[in-house]
Each structure stands twice: as structure tokens, then as C-alpha cells.
Design a protein around this motif. Sequence first.
Motif, PDB file in Angstrom:
ATOM      1  N   GLN A 299       0.803  -1.213   0.000  1.00 50.94           N
ATOM      2  CA  GLN A 299       0.000   0.000   0.000  1.00 50.94           C
ATOM      3  C   GLN A 299       0.847   1.279   0.000  1.00 50.94           C
ATOM      4  O   GLN A 299       0.364   2.342  -0.382  1.00 50.94           O
ATOM      5  CB  GLN A 299      -0.936  -0.001   1.218  1.00 50.94           C
ATOM      6  N   GLU A 300       2.091   1.164   0.439  1.00 48.96           N
ATOM      7  CA  GLU A 300       2.971   2.326   0.483  1.00 48.96           C
ATOM      8  C   GLU A 300       3.610   2.638  -0.866  1.00 48.96           C
ATOM      9  O   GLU A 300       4.104   3.734  -1.084  1.00 48.96           O
ATOM     10  CB  GLU A 300       4.049   2.111   1.552  1.00 48.96           C
TER      11      GLU A 300
ATOM     12  N   THR B   3       3.040   3.770  -3.982  1.00 53.29           N
ATOM     13  CA  THR B   3       2.055   4.508  -4.755  1.00 53.29           C
ATOM     14  C   THR B   3       2.670   5.023  -6.057  1.00 53.29           C
ATOM     15  O   THR B   3       3.862   4.798  -6.326  1.00 53.29           O
ATOM     16  CB  THR B   3       1.543   5.702  -3.939  1.00 53.29           C
TER      17      THR B   3
ATOM     18  N   TRP C 284       5.448   7.278  -5.130  1.00 57.67           N
ATOM     19  CA  TRP C 284       6.577   6.495  -4.626  1.00 57.67           C
ATOM     20  C   TRP C 284       7.407   5.977  -5.801  1.00 57.67           C
ATOM     21  O   TRP C 284       8.643   6.039  -5.781  1.00 57.67           O
ATOM     22  CB  TRP C 284       6.039   5.339  -3.783  1.00 57.67           C
TER      23      TRP C 284
ATOM     24  N   HIS D 148      -5.082  -1.144  -5.078  1.00 57.98           N
ATOM     25  CA  HIS D 148      -3.766  -0.640  -4.684  1.00 57.98           C
ATOM     26  C   HIS D 148      -2.729  -0.795  -5.797  1.00 57.98           C
ATOM     27  O   HIS D 148      -1.554  -0.501  -5.582  1.00 57.98           O
ATOM     28  CB  HIS D 148      -3.278  -1.366  -3.428  1.00 57.98           C
TER      29      HIS D 148
ATOM     30  N   PRO E  65      -0.527   0.227  -8.651  1.00 60.15           N
ATOM     31  CA  PRO E  65      -0.110   1.567  -9.065  1.00 60.15           C
ATOM     32  C   PRO E  65       0.329   1.693 -10.524  1.00 60.15           C
ATOM     33  O   PRO E  65       0.733   2.762 -10.964  1.00 60.15           O
ATOM     34  CB  PRO E  65       1.081   1.830  -8.140  1.00 60.15           C
TER      35      PRO E  65
ATOM     36  N   LYS F  13      -1.809   5.949 -14.338  1.00 53.67           N
ATOM     37  CA  LYS F  13      -1.051   5.635 -13.132  1.00 53.67           C
ATOM     38  C   LYS F  13       0.429   5.727 -13.470  1.00 53.67           C
ATOM     39  O   LYS F  13       0.803   6.506 -14.339  1.00 53.67           O
ATOM     40  CB  LYS F  13      -1.441   4.242 -12.610  1.00 53.67           C
TER      41      LYS F  13
END
Length: 414
Positions: free
Chosen positions: A155-156, A158, A161, A203, A205, A210
Motif C-alpha cells: 500500500q505504500e 504509490t 513512490w 492498490h 499503481p 497511473k
Amino acid sequence: MSYNISIRLDKRRKKETGMYPVKLRVYSKASRKEKWYGLDIDLLEKDYTSIWLNPKNKNLRGSNNELRLKLQSIENRANDVAKSIEIFDFTKFEFRLFRKTSDKNNVQYHFNLAIEKNIKDKKINTAESFKYTLNSLINFSEKIKKCPVEKLRFQEITIDWLKDYERYMLDEGKSYTTVSIYTRTLRVIFNNAIEVNDLNSEHYPFGKNKYQIPRTKKVKKALTSIQLKMLFEARPMSFNEEKSKDFWFFSFACNGINPKDIALLKYSDIKEDKFTYYRAKTFDKTAEKTKIIIYLTDFTKDIIQKYGNKDREGFVFDIISKHDDIIEQHKKIKNFTRYVNDHIKRIAIANDLPKDISFYYARHSFATNSLRKGASMEFISEALNHSDLSVTKNYFAGFEDEAKKEFANSIMDF
């Protein structure tokens, strides 16, 4: 419900203490099979009855009450895991049950799964690709994001990210090609997690609107006819250079055969004036297995005579041994490839040829020079063992500038 889950006392084996093991029993209605999983808990029959079989027992205190809560938690978790599987399967059930709860969303955990699976499937190069990507992500996560990799969750990762990761890689001197390879490998891990229902697709990405993985056109490295002649006639300054040049031209003369396929070549593959083999790189990627036929020439016969094992059994060349496991084979093939690449570069530098020459050049040199000599695209496609003609056309989409210049200069030669 296609399964039954319960906590049972396994009375098939009584221990010296008079106790029996407490186990998790899982029964599949579809397969009509059951499995018992140990919980490292032993109880006397009367205690099992009091703690577990009598739910109305309100007199449980202390450790007995804690044990009941623990068993209830195990049974609940087992049921939750079973419910998450669309069609109950023991393998999937065990995979999800016997891991930490946090593993579900853990990126490193899923990378390690992919690495272990590819090693088990004898895909060592692919396993190493996952390792390299994971190491790169570890450096970025810990150095830039200040997040230990064991705490890095899907989830981190992204869109922002990934953009930060791309900038970090470029700042570190990495090419867009490397960024593309690593982010595509990370995308595989995301897809794997989604496939086993460990991650919700919301989730994800990657894709339209995206994060877009950089697309790069890979220039095909090839020697011109003049350069090939110069390399062939170049005088090696040592045995190592001579051997490396011989194997480079063996690859070239055998339709650009890869180093791994040279190493795996067996005397049993050779029949009269030809040998046949399956290309290792693509063998597992296609359902239809196509044997490649290579006709031997005086030159390739001489190389086999010069470097081939004298007992004429097993592998043709002394690169790997029949006693090597898959890991040792992979290591030896990498060393052989590095050996040839290092010494062919020395010859190239001494003769004003491309300094980055390698085995990679031999395959592309075969293809481009076949095209220059008038070979059809269909012939080259078959020789290179491409899956279809479009792959071959894309192969020449990165034709090096020198070839394009040569073609432009010759177009008016009627």
C-alpha cells in the motif's frame, strides 16, 4: 461450505505423559481427504474435554482460560483463511495459514516467495533478477524513504513512490532500461500478490493514468562485415584470447547460439553433419517446443574437435559437468560467459573494434549479416527461433545506426 475445520485431540498416539497432541483437523469435502496439523499443545483427555468440548464451562481461570482463547483464535483464523480461498485447496490453505499475518502485505515476503519458486523451477536467471530488484528497492526504501524493507507494504508503493524511485535510480547513474527492468519485475510481484488474494487490485499503481513504466528501444549491437573480418583475422595475444575468439565465432556460426546452450550441448545432440537443441531461454515460455537445427561447417567441426571432451560422452564442452546441480551449472555458465566477454573485449580494443563487444554481439551480428546477404525475414526468424515473424521484425527495429547509414549509401547502387 466445502470444508470442515475443528480442533481435535489426536488419540491415535498416546504420549508417555498420558497426554495426547491437540491438532487442527481440516477435511475437504471435494477431495474427501483430511489433514491434521500439529499445534505443539498436549492435553490429558479430561482437560481437553473441560477446556474445549465444554463451551459452557465458566469456571476456567488463568492458563486454562488463556489456552481456550488461543485454540479459539487458531480455529477462527483457519476458518478465515479457508473462506478467503475461492475453491478450497490444501496447498493454498497451508500457504496462507502458516505465515505471519503481516506477510500478506509485505513486499519482501512476496519477493522471497518468487525467488524460492524460480529456484525450485530451475529458473536461476529469473530468480537473480528478482534478487537484484529487491536489493535496489531495499536501498531506496531504507536510504530515501527511511522505511526498513521488512516494514515495506504494498500500500505504500504509490504512483508518487514509484516516480521518486525512478528519479533516485537516474540520479544514481542507472539507465532508463534498468529502471524499466526493475519496475517491470516489481509489477510481477504486485500481480502475484493480487492473484493469491493478498492484495486488492485498487492498490495497483501501474497502468493507464497511473505510473507508466519507461519504454526504451534497445539498439541491437552487431558487427559489420568488415569488422567481422577484422575480428576473425585478429591475432590473439594469449590462449585465453584465442579460446574466447573461437567460442565467440562458434556462437556466430551457429545462428547466434547463446552461451548457456553451448554449455548444455551434448554429443547425443550431434547427428552426422548437424546438431539439434532446444533454446533454454525460451523453453519454458512456450507450449510448443521447437528444436533448432544447426548444420555444422568445417569451422564449427574444428572448434568441437579442438575444445570438445575427448571421451565424446555427455556434454560436448568442458564448461559444466553432469555432476553439477542447477546452481553450480548456473555459476559455471556465468563464469564462462564472463571469461569469453572479458577476453574478446581485449582483442577488440587492440584492433579498434567496438569496446563493448560480447556474446550478445554474436547473435545480432549473425542476424544482421544474414539480412545483408539477402536472407529472408522468414529464414532469420526460424534461425533465431522466434515465436513469430513480428518478433523478428521488432528485433530489427533497433538496427544500429551504422547499418542504417550503410543501407542509405547503397540504395542507389542499381
